[in-house]
Write an enzyme that holds these catalytic residues in place. Structure first.
Site, short mmCIF file in Angstrom:
data_model
loop_
_atom_site.label_atom_id
_atom_site.label_comp_id
_atom_site.label_asym_id
_atom_site.label_seq_id
_atom_site.Cartn_x
_atom_site.Cartn_y
_atom_site.Cartn_z
N GLN A 91 59.01 11.49 55.75
CA GLN A 91 58.86 10.64 54.56
C GLN A 91 59.41 11.36 53.33
O GLN A 91 60.12 10.75 52.53
CB GLN A 91 57.39 10.28 54.37
CG GLN A 91 56.87 9.36 55.46
CD GLN A 91 55.40 9.02 55.32
OE1 GLN A 91 54.70 9.56 54.47
NE2 GLN A 91 54.93 8.12 56.17
N ARG A 104 45.98 9.83 49.54
CA ARG A 104 47.05 10.68 50.10
C ARG A 104 47.90 11.33 49.02
O ARG A 104 47.90 10.92 47.86
CB ARG A 104 47.88 9.85 51.09
CG ARG A 104 47.00 9.38 52.24
CD ARG A 104 47.73 8.56 53.24
NE ARG A 104 48.71 9.34 53.99
CZ ARG A 104 49.53 8.82 54.88
NH1 ARG A 104 49.49 7.52 55.13
NH2 ARG A 104 50.39 9.59 55.51
N LYS A 111 57.87 0.77 63.60
CA LYS A 111 57.47 0.67 62.18
C LYS A 111 58.45 1.42 61.29
O LYS A 111 58.89 0.92 60.26
CB LYS A 111 56.06 1.26 62.07
CG LYS A 111 55.46 1.29 60.69
CD LYS A 111 53.94 1.46 60.76
CE LYS A 111 53.52 2.88 61.10
NZ LYS A 111 53.25 3.75 59.96
N ASP A 146 52.33 11.49 65.13
CA ASP A 146 51.51 10.28 65.15
C ASP A 146 50.76 10.10 66.47
O ASP A 146 49.98 9.14 66.61
CB ASP A 146 52.39 9.04 64.88
CG ASP A 146 52.84 8.99 63.43
OD1 ASP A 146 52.21 9.65 62.57
OD2 ASP A 146 53.84 8.29 63.15
N SER A 180 58.18 16.76 57.12
CA SER A 180 57.82 15.38 56.78
C SER A 180 59.08 14.52 56.61
O SER A 180 59.88 14.72 55.70
CB SER A 180 57.01 15.34 55.48
OG SER A 180 57.04 14.02 54.95
N ARG A 196 62.72 1.08 57.24
CA ARG A 196 64.05 1.58 56.80
C ARG A 196 65.08 0.45 56.75
O ARG A 196 65.91 0.40 55.85
CB ARG A 196 64.52 2.70 57.72
CG ARG A 196 63.81 4.03 57.40
CD ARG A 196 63.93 5.00 58.56
NE ARG A 196 63.40 6.32 58.27
CZ ARG A 196 62.10 6.64 58.28
NH1 ARG A 196 61.19 5.74 58.54
NH2 ARG A 196 61.72 7.89 58.03
N LYS A 243 47.06 12.32 57.03
CA LYS A 243 47.51 10.99 57.45
C LYS A 243 46.58 9.90 56.89
O LYS A 243 45.85 10.16 55.95
CB LYS A 243 47.56 10.94 58.99
CG LYS A 243 48.59 11.91 59.57
CD LYS A 243 49.98 11.48 59.19
CE LYS A 243 51.00 12.53 59.48
NZ LYS A 243 52.30 12.24 58.90
N ARG A 262 45.30 4.31 64.06
CA ARG A 262 45.46 5.11 65.30
C ARG A 262 44.11 5.58 65.84
O ARG A 262 43.95 5.78 67.03
CB ARG A 262 46.42 6.27 65.06
CG ARG A 262 47.82 5.77 64.68
CD ARG A 262 48.90 6.79 64.87
NE ARG A 262 50.05 6.46 64.04
CZ ARG A 262 50.98 5.55 64.36
NH1 ARG A 262 50.92 4.90 65.49
NH2 ARG A 262 51.99 5.29 63.54
#
Ligand code: S3P
Length: 440
Positions: free
Chosen positions: A171, A124, A23, A321, A169, A28, A348, A398
């Site tokens: 991200q 979030r 993913k 994750d 992080s 990306r 998350k 998840r």
């Protein structure tokens, strides 16, 4: 509402499988491709919900993307090549990675762009992204100063920044790296260790990025406004998706599994390091390096004895994750496992640490948990002999998949709601379970 009922454990299996494509790399490749000049050819792009959100978001910015013979083609118009119009609305769905990385790329927009997401994404934290991006010169309006929906209005006059990323992080780090691509001058990032796909991708494209690895953090320097050509790329399997099948095999009887062609980038395999410390014997074969990323086939067999672990906190970010599935293994270990400094886990797609503790207690595992820590009292003989209902979990993909794996190796009669939740990262999850022999 769709649900899955599981009444039986999975029978022994001996199979070779492939999991869905990674993913992080799928998102990306599309975002970086959108900044290149020319036609990118991306093989094996993930077909998950998060990637569909990425494709539709990029199309709103004028990027042409199409599929031919299952290959994704994307026309990049170069840096600053988005076709900004008035009233653009982008829906990132469930994808934190797409939403956060995209923001780094649109800080030049002359018109306000509105970014929305589903219920989970709307809860979030986006302040963590807006804060550094404001330093470049963009302006943000966030709901509650923190959340989606948000509006971004860019600036023509961006300036490079120095940024300290302290959460681990990827991200946040990647959003700033992407912002730096469109900014004149040198941006410097001091980042706590986290997955490094963005850095490796830009290095593969020979862009001016320099990474100096220190013990606890990486110093990353990027010089902006260097146009680059389109590229070919092929996405390998996702190690985070593999994690569910690795633990399923470890905890099932007389079973063996090979997972082909998986990205085993060292910053992604904290999970395997942790479970191998617990006594698992997960092996990589056929190791190779493609596009700067490490790939391998993963081999795993059933095992009986797992040691408890005092999980080293420096592995947290590289296993972020996979903690739910690690907790499942810890429930079957011979003693008390302890995990600390996991505050990010509650940020998350759902508050995963809180929900993990709740679900473990529900199925009968003794747990002591704090705001950022959990102790799991493992027992190798632990099984479930009652009815379990898994619901109200914010449709976190998840949690859905970990619950299915728990049901298949612990016994009991499980009803797991919101069956479609896994589609956001791993649409083939249920069909692979069928392939290895489970009849739903
Ligand atoms: C990701 C980074 C991680 C991870 C997410 C994907 C990425 O998030 O949880 O699933 O591709 O950069 P954080 O950067 O918020 O830890």
């Amino acid at each position: 509402m769709t649900k899955i009922v599981i009444k039986k454990k999975i029978k022994s299996f001996n199979k070779i499988i492939s999991v869905d494509s990674d993913k992080s790399l799928s998102i990306r490749s599309l975002l970086i491709g959108s900044q290149s000049y020319g036609l990118c050819k991306i093989k094996n792009l993930s077909k998950s919900g998060d990637i569909l959100s990425t494709i539709s978001g990029l199309k709103k910015l004028g990027v042409k993307i199409f599929f031919k013979n299952k290959i994704c083609y994307l026309y990049g118009s170069g840096l600053s090549g988005f076709n900004y119009k008035k009233n653009i609305l982008i829906n990132a769905g469930n994808s934190g990675t797409f939403a956060r990385l995209l923001l780094g790329l649109i800080i030049k927009t002359p018109y306000k762009i509105k970014l929305v997401g589903d219920d989970s994404l709307s809860k979030r934290d986006f302040k963590r992204i807006a804060d550094p991006l404001k330093e470049f010169g963009a302006k943000f309006e966030l709901r509650n100063k923190n959340n989606l929906p948000l509006k971004v209005i860019g600036s023509e006059y961006l300036k490079p920044i120095n940024y300290f990323e302290k959460r681990g992080s990827a991200q946040c780090k990647s959003s700033v790296i992407l912002a730096a691509l469109n900014t004149p001058g040198k941006t410097t990032i001091y980042a706590k260790k986290s997955r490094d796909h963005t850095e490796l991708f830009l290095k593969y494209l020979k862009l001016p990025i320099k990474v100096i690895k220190k013990k606890k953090y990486d110093k990353i320097e990027i010089s902006g406004e260097h146009q680059f050509k389109s590229f070919d790329y092929e996405i390998p399997g996702d190690v985070s998706s593999s994690a569910f099948f690795i633990v399923l095999t470890l905890l099932s009887k007389n079973s063996k599994l090979k997972i082909k062609n998986v990205n085993v980038n060292p910053t992604r395999i904290g999970f395997i390091k942790i479970i191998n410390k617990m006594g698992a014997n997960v092996k990589f074969i056929n190791k190779r390096n493609i596009y700067g990323e490490n790939l391998a086939d993963i081999c795993v067999r059933s095992q009986n004895n797992f040691k408890p672990i005092n999980c080293p906190v420096e592995l947290n970010s590289n296993a972020i994750d996979e903690f739910l599935i690690i907790f499942l293994l810890a429930a079957k270990a011979s003693g008390i496992s302890s995990f600390k400094k996991l505050e990010e886990l509650n940020k998350k797609e759902s508050p995963r640490l809180k929900l993990a503790s709740k679900i473990l207690k529900k199925i009968g595992v003794k747990v002591k948990s704090g705001p950022a820590s959990i102790k799991i009292f493992g027992n190798p003989k632990f099984t479930v002999n009652k009815k379990i209902l898994i619901n109200n979990y914010y449709k976190d993909h998840r949690i859905f998949m970990t619950s299915i794996i728990a049901a298949l190796c612990l016994g009991g009669k499980w009803t797991i709601e919101d069956k479609d939740s896994h589609v956001s990262s791993f649409p083939s999850f249920l069909s692979i379970l069928k392939k290895i022999g489970y009849r739903f």
